[in-house]
Design an enzyme around this catalytic site. Structure first.
Site, PDB file in Angstrom:
ATOM      1  N   ASP A 130       0.808  -1.224   0.000  1.00 19.16           N
ATOM      2  CA  ASP A 130       0.000   0.000   0.000  1.00 19.16           C
ATOM      3  C   ASP A 130       0.839   1.270   0.000  1.00 19.16           C
ATOM      4  OD1 ASP A 130      -2.423  -1.351  -0.083  1.00 19.16           O
ATOM      5  OD2 ASP A 130      -2.543  -1.523   2.093  1.00 19.16           O
ATOM      6  N   GLU A 131       2.060   1.200  -0.496  1.00 19.37           N
ATOM      7  CA  GLU A 131       2.904   2.385  -0.559  1.00 19.37           C
ATOM      8  C   GLU A 131       3.383   2.657  -1.978  1.00 19.37           C
ATOM      9  OE1 GLU A 131       6.014   2.511   2.343  1.00 19.37           O
ATOM     10  OE2 GLU A 131       4.710   1.919   3.998  1.00 19.37           O
TER      11      GLU A 131
END
Length: 313
Positions: free
Chosen positions: A257-258
């Protein structure tokens, strides 16, 4: 000729063909290619590519550019018509490479002669899936949906409605590596997929999966990252009394999620909203944000750099 003969001779005026209506003449269909470039900002880049395309008989339909002054980087997307080119693709590609080498740029050139093939990975939530399928049916997403992959049987009927092959891979901690290997084989070797969409797929994909599909996996997240990562995000947001909720579409990378963010949106929340209201509003955001991100990718409007995205209009 005697006078009586002259009287008997009739002069027939020459027939002229009726003038053609210009609007009735079929226009030659444009063949539009997309060129994306980025690299160190230097003088003469725009002129060099304009002259290159003009020299090969191509017309620029649209050109958009941007500069990151802090990083001294230049970005440009050029849509050009090559239906009138007087050379061939090889010559143009060679010219693009030569100019990019001269300016230390990297490039991507898509001739748009084949549709991108996409696969959708889902679990049980279907709101994003339906939005993708209906937008595709309406002609808003120019691609070919070649497969759906899930870890559950629940959405098979949806795939059958749209005549899309549906593959179920049961995943456990012990079998995850082997199952993902089978999924990659299906996606790459069988379907030759260009883009994978995680439409609320509730499984973590591996670093290797992200490397195989480098910046070709789009995930939708139920918040502005990195807020409320994990389970029951809307319940936790409600407990915190948030006034805004959002959704984020991003490229999946090895850092969970980055990855580079493509699209985000928000909506306001008040004390009157219950958890179910947050879920309803959040799902509307999720499906719209995901479609917007997918459309930008399909239309080659994204350039990724430094874990960020330039997204052209």
């Amino acid at each position: 000729m005697s006078e009586p003969e002259a009287k008997r001779t009739k002069t027939t005026p020459a027939k002229t063909a009726p003038a053609k209506d210009p609007e009735e003449e079929p226009a030659s269909e444009a063949k539009v290619a997309i060129l994306r470039i980025h690299g160190p900002d230097k003088k003469g880049i725009v002129a060099a590519f304009s002259q290159l395309l003009y020299g090969h008989g191509c017309g620029i339909i649209n050109a958009e550019q941007s500069t990151d002054t802090a990083a001294n980087l230049f970005f440009q997307r050029i849509a050009f018509d090559y239906s009138t080119m007087h050379t061939d693709r090889t010559a143009i590609t060679h010219g693009v490479k030569e100019v990019c080498d001269r300016f230390s740029m990297t490039y991507s050139l898509n001739w748009n002669d084949t549709k991108k093939k996409i696969a959708i990975m889902v679990s049980k939530y279907d709101h994003c899936l339906w939005e993708l399928l209906l937008r595709h049916r309406a002609g808003e997403l120019d691609c070919e949906i070649v497969a759906m992959i899930s870890n559950h049987e629940d959405l098979r009927s949806v795939a059958e409605t749209f005549d899309i092959p549906y593959h179920v891979f049961k995943v456990t901690k012990a079998t995850k590596a082997k199952v993902e290997e089978e999924e990659l084989k299906l996606l790459k070797d069988v379907h030759n997929v260009d883009l994978v969409i995680l439409a609320r797929y509730m499984q973590i994909i591996s670093d290797n999966f992200c490397r195989v599909f480098d910046h070709k996996v789009i995930n939708i997240h139920h918040s502005f990252l990195p807020a409320f990562i994990g389970g029951r995000p809307y319940h936790r947001a409600h407990d915190r009394g948030v006034k805004l909720i959002g959704a984020t579409a991003h490229y999946a990378t090895a850092d969970l999620d980055e990855g580079p963010i493509i699209e985000q949106d928000i909506t306001r929340i008040s004390h009157r909203d219950a958890v179910n209201d947050l879920i309803r509003k959040g799902r509307l955001l999720e499906k719209n944000v995901l479609v917007t991100a997918v459309k930008a990718h399909l239309e080659d409007r994204i350039i990724v750099y430094n874990n960020k995205c330039v997204v052209f209009d």
